[in-house]
Design a protein around this motif. Structure first.
Motif, PDB file in Angstrom:
ATOM      1  N   SER A  66      46.887  53.196  30.412  1.00 41.52           N
ATOM      2  CA  SER A  66      46.527  51.669  31.315  1.00 41.52           C
ATOM      3  C   SER A  66      45.593  52.002  32.430  1.00 41.52           C
ATOM      4  O   SER A  66      44.643  51.333  32.522  1.00 41.52           O
ATOM      5  N   ASN A  67      45.537  53.057  33.203  1.00 44.84           N
ATOM      6  CA  ASN A  67      44.583  53.507  34.210  1.00 44.84           C
ATOM      7  C   ASN A  67      43.251  53.679  33.621  1.00 44.84           C
ATOM      8  O   ASN A  67      42.255  53.134  34.108  1.00 44.84           O
ATOM      9  N   LEU A  68      43.169  54.429  32.490  1.00 47.98           N
ATOM     10  CA  LEU A  68      41.881  54.493  31.794  1.00 47.98           C
ATOM     11  C   LEU A  68      41.337  53.342  31.208  1.00 47.98           C
ATOM     12  O   LEU A  68      40.264  52.865  31.431  1.00 47.98           O
ATOM     13  N   ARG A  69      42.232  52.361  30.897  1.00 45.88           N
ATOM     14  CA  ARG A  69      41.867  51.102  30.393  1.00 45.88           C
ATOM     15  C   ARG A  69      41.063  50.315  31.333  1.00 45.88           C
ATOM     16  O   ARG A  69      40.232  49.695  31.425  1.00 45.88           O
ATOM     17  N   TYR A  70      41.737  50.339  32.658  1.00 47.52           N
ATOM     18  CA  TYR A  70      41.326  49.732  34.030  1.00 47.52           C
ATOM     19  C   TYR A  70      39.880  50.276  34.230  1.00 47.52           C
ATOM     20  O   TYR A  70      39.061  49.354  34.827  1.00 47.52           O
ATOM     21  N   LEU A  71      39.903  51.592  34.197  1.00 49.72           N
ATOM     22  CA  LEU A  71      38.412  52.023  34.329  1.00 49.72           C
ATOM     23  C   LEU A  71      37.388  51.535  33.775  1.00 49.72           C
ATOM     24  O   LEU A  71      36.163  51.419  34.192  1.00 49.72           O
ATOM     25  N   ILE A  72      37.754  51.192  32.360  1.00 49.32           N
ATOM     26  CA  ILE A  72      36.622  50.587  31.348  1.00 49.32           C
ATOM     27  C   ILE A  72      36.729  49.039  31.708  1.00 49.32           C
ATOM     28  O   ILE A  72      35.306  48.505  31.654  1.00 49.32           O
ATOM     29  N   SER A  73      37.518  48.247  31.645  1.00 43.32           N
ATOM     30  CA  SER A  73      37.368  46.895  31.632  1.00 43.32           C
ATOM     31  C   SER A  73      37.642  46.198  33.272  1.00 43.32           C
ATOM     32  O   SER A  73      36.963  45.246  33.241  1.00 43.32           O
ATOM     33  N   HIS A  74      37.953  46.927  34.160  1.00 49.20           N
ATOM     34  CA  HIS A  74      38.311  46.329  35.530  1.00 49.20           C
ATOM     35  C   HIS A  74      39.228  45.302  35.484  1.00 49.20           C
ATOM     36  O   HIS A  74      39.128  44.510  36.405  1.00 49.20           O
ATOM     37  N   ASP A  75      39.912  45.177  34.599  1.00 46.95           N
ATOM     38  CA  ASP A  75      41.022  44.138  34.572  1.00 46.95           C
ATOM     39  C   ASP A  75      42.212  44.530  35.282  1.00 46.95           C
ATOM     40  O   ASP A  75      42.911  45.417  34.852  1.00 46.95           O
ATOM     41  N   PRO A  76      42.754  43.672  36.450  1.00 45.87           N
ATOM     42  CA  PRO A  76      43.574  44.227  37.217  1.00 45.87           C
ATOM     43  C   PRO A  76      44.912  44.104  36.376  1.00 45.87           C
ATOM     44  O   PRO A  76      46.044  44.898  37.054  1.00 45.87           O
ATOM     45  N   TYR A  77      45.300  43.581  35.407  1.00 45.53           N
ATOM     46  CA  TYR A  77      46.426  43.753  34.578  1.00 45.53           C
ATOM     47  C   TYR A  77      46.713  45.134  34.158  1.00 45.53           C
ATOM     48  O   TYR A  77      47.850  45.618  34.312  1.00 45.53           O
ATOM     49  N   TYR A  78      45.811  45.790  33.784  1.00 46.19           N
ATOM     50  CA  TYR A  78      46.075  47.144  33.428  1.00 46.19           C
ATOM     51  C   TYR A  78      46.452  47.914  34.638  1.00 46.19           C
ATOM     52  O   TYR A  78      47.168  49.033  34.505  1.00 46.19           O
ATOM     53  N   GLY A 134      40.482  55.582  44.223  1.00 50.76           N
ATOM     54  CA  GLY A 134      39.613  56.014  44.986  1.00 50.76           C
ATOM     55  C   GLY A 134      39.674  57.493  45.304  1.00 50.76           C
ATOM     56  O   GLY A 134      38.609  57.974  45.936  1.00 50.76           O
ATOM     57  N   MET A 135      40.423  58.293  45.086  1.00 48.55           N
ATOM     58  CA  MET A 135      40.675  59.603  45.452  1.00 48.55           C
ATOM     59  C   MET A 135      39.779  60.378  44.542  1.00 48.55           C
ATOM     60  O   MET A 135      40.438  60.970  43.665  1.00 48.55           O
ATOM     61  N   GLN A 136      38.498  60.502  44.325  1.00 45.72           N
ATOM     62  CA  GLN A 136      37.589  60.960  43.310  1.00 45.72           C
ATOM     63  C   GLN A 136      36.601  61.995  43.591  1.00 45.72           C
ATOM     64  O   GLN A 136      36.124  62.498  42.477  1.00 45.72           O
ATOM     65  N   SER A 137      36.753  62.470  45.005  1.00 46.38           N
ATOM     66  CA  SER A 137      35.827  63.447  45.146  1.00 46.38           C
ATOM     67  C   SER A 137      36.441  64.724  44.520  1.00 46.38           C
ATOM     68  O   SER A 137      37.587  64.939  44.069  1.00 46.38           O
ATOM     69  N   PHE A 138      35.683  65.977  44.573  1.00 45.94           N
ATOM     70  CA  PHE A 138      35.814  67.010  43.950  1.00 45.94           C
ATOM     71  C   PHE A 138      37.325  67.902  44.801  1.00 45.94           C
ATOM     72  O   PHE A 138      38.065  68.261  44.041  1.00 45.94           O
ATOM     73  N   LEU A 139      37.218  67.859  46.069  1.00 48.43           N
ATOM     74  CA  LEU A 139      38.362  68.095  46.880  1.00 48.43           C
ATOM     75  C   LEU A 139      39.695  67.456  46.429  1.00 48.43           C
ATOM     76  O   LEU A 139      40.755  67.888  46.376  1.00 48.43           O
ATOM     77  N   LEU A 194      48.822  49.533  49.196  1.00 46.78           N
ATOM     78  CA  LEU A 194      47.330  49.432  49.599  1.00 46.78           C
ATOM     79  C   LEU A 194      46.696  48.877  48.623  1.00 46.78           C
ATOM     80  O   LEU A 194      45.636  48.121  49.110  1.00 46.78           O
ATOM     81  N   ASN A 195      46.903  48.687  47.148  1.00 49.26           N
ATOM     82  CA  ASN A 195      46.215  48.002  46.404  1.00 49.26           C
ATOM     83  C   ASN A 195      46.230  46.483  46.525  1.00 49.26           C
ATOM     84  O   ASN A 195      45.465  45.793  46.465  1.00 49.26           O
ATOM     85  N   MET A 196      47.625  46.097  46.785  1.00 43.62           N
ATOM     86  CA  MET A 196      48.107  44.678  47.186  1.00 43.62           C
ATOM     87  C   MET A 196      47.215  44.144  48.246  1.00 43.62           C
ATOM     88  O   MET A 196      46.856  43.057  48.353  1.00 43.62           O
ATOM     89  N   HIS A 197      46.625  45.134  49.481  1.00 43.75           N
ATOM     90  CA  HIS A 197      45.793  44.663  50.574  1.00 43.75           C
ATOM     91  C   HIS A 197      44.675  44.965  50.780  1.00 43.75           C
ATOM     92  O   HIS A 197      43.873  44.890  51.585  1.00 43.75           O
ATOM     93  N   GLY A 198      44.243  45.393  49.260  1.00 45.00           N
ATOM     94  CA  GLY A 198      42.707  45.662  49.312  1.00 45.00           C
ATOM     95  C   GLY A 198      42.390  46.926  49.863  1.00 45.00           C
ATOM     96  O   GLY A 198      41.134  47.333  50.013  1.00 45.00           O
ATOM     97  N   LEU A 204      40.152  53.034  51.743  1.00 48.70           N
ATOM     98  CA  LEU A 204      41.470  53.825  51.590  1.00 48.70           C
ATOM     99  C   LEU A 204      41.777  54.361  53.271  1.00 48.70           C
ATOM    100  O   LEU A 204      40.710  54.758  53.744  1.00 48.70           O
ATOM    101  N   PRO A 205      42.922  54.232  53.808  1.00 48.27           N
ATOM    102  CA  PRO A 205      43.018  54.409  55.036  1.00 48.27           C
ATOM    103  C   PRO A 205      42.902  55.959  55.357  1.00 48.27           C
ATOM    104  O   PRO A 205      43.072  56.653  54.741  1.00 48.27           O
ATOM    105  N   GLY A 206      42.062  56.005  56.451  1.00 41.79           N
ATOM    106  CA  GLY A 206      41.930  57.511  57.101  1.00 41.79           C
ATOM    107  C   GLY A 206      40.389  57.818  56.527  1.00 41.79           C
ATOM    108  O   GLY A 206      39.843  58.980  57.076  1.00 41.79           O
ATOM    109  N   GLY A 207      39.951  57.226  55.728  1.00 43.03           N
ATOM    110  CA  GLY A 207      38.468  57.314  55.037  1.00 43.03           C
ATOM    111  C   GLY A 207      38.218  58.532  54.388  1.00 43.03           C
ATOM    112  O   GLY A 207      39.353  59.384  54.020  1.00 43.03           O
ATOM    113  N   GLU A 208      37.047  58.968  54.524  1.00 43.70           N
ATOM    114  CA  GLU A 208      36.928  60.466  53.870  1.00 43.70           C
ATOM    115  C   GLU A 208      36.112  61.483  54.880  1.00 43.70           C
ATOM    116  O   GLU A 208      35.336  61.235  55.614  1.00 43.70           O
ATOM    117  N   ILE A 209      36.902  62.361  54.709  1.00 43.58           N
ATOM    118  CA  ILE A 209      36.439  63.570  55.628  1.00 43.58           C
ATOM    119  C   ILE A 209      35.556  64.686  55.023  1.00 43.58           C
ATOM    120  O   ILE A 209      35.934  65.367  54.071  1.00 43.58           O
TER     121      ILE A 209
END
Length: 241
Positions: A66-78, A134-139, A194-198, A204-209
């Motif tokens: 379902s996560n992969l389907r969301y990445l393809i379709s961007h449908d929040p249902y998935y 959103g946690m998609q960096s290499f680290l 976090l997703n519910m509040h966008g 993402l809280p704390g941002g990217e370091i």
């Protein structure tokens, strides 16, 4: 020159006494799994608790897809489906043990099935969800991978030591060494909030370091690092409810 006789390999089903590493009950379970070569011998040896455990693993797999389907379709249902599948898997995880004790059908196969299903539902699925949000960096992916590996290691340690750990009168272990892998539900709940509040992706809280030019991580991924560390802890003992 006298030839040495060829060693005869005895099948498990032909052994008369259980090996030292197995109890009589466990040995009988292994014999049932190996006594014939029928294509569906494995399925015939499943009991109700095993079927419930497989439902747990199915929920984890459905969450990932379902996560992969969301990445393809961007449908929040998935995305919502991916989140809800994990607590649903936990429901099955709770009931499989209760059913096994109720029907007195605990088995080696069930124990292994439970660990494999837990690794998918509470290890891989939450890590994939974190990546999608959103946690998609290499680290980030390094930390998430370590989280999954810690969960797998913790499950393996439990399987290896459960026989010698203290048990109560109902046959349940008295405590866990390290936090159980289903505690990742707390992380899933945080991500859902976090997703519910966008507050996902770049928000993402704390941002990217940035720790080095081109190498950065999100502060939120530290929660997964802490969770993985607690799972493999030896000194931390959690009473089993």
């Amino acid at each position: 020159m006298t030839q040495r006789p060829n060693a005869v390999r005895r099948e498990t089903s032909e052994l008369e006494a259980p090996p030292a590493t197995l109890s009589k009950k466990q040995f009988q379970q292994v014999k049932n799994l190996t006594k014939d070569d029928g294509h569906f011998n494995l399925v015939r040896n499943f009991n109700l608790a095993d079927a419930i455990t497989l439902c747990n693993g199915a929920c984890g797999a459905l969450s990932i897809f379902s996560n992969l389907r969301y990445l393809i379709s961007h449908d929040p249902y998935y995305l919502k489906l991916a989140m809800w599948c994990i607590p649903l898997g936990f429901t099955f995880d709770v009931f499989d043990g209760r059913v096994a004790r109720w029907r007195k059908t605990s088995s080696i196969l069930g124990q292994e099935l439970d660990s494999l299903a837990d690794a998918i539902s509470f290890g891989v699925a939450p890590a994939v969800l974190a990546f999608v949000l959103g946690m998609q960096s290499f680290l980030d992916t390094i930390v998430l991978t370590c989280f999954v590996c810690c969960g797998i290691a913790r499950l393996a340690r439990y399987n290896a030591t459960v026989a010698i750990m203290p048990h109560d009168q109902n046959g349940k272990v008295s405590y866990f060494e390290g936090t159980p892998i289903p505690t990742s539900l707390v992380l899933v709940a945080i991500l859902a909030y976090l997703n519910m509040h966008g507050l996902v992706g770049d928000k993402l809280p704390g941002g990217e370091i940035e720790v080095w030019p081109g190498y950065s991580f999100h502060a939120m991924v530290a929660l997964f690092g802490i969770s993985g560390t607690l799972m493999v802890s030896k000194s931390l003992k959690i009473p089993k409810l």
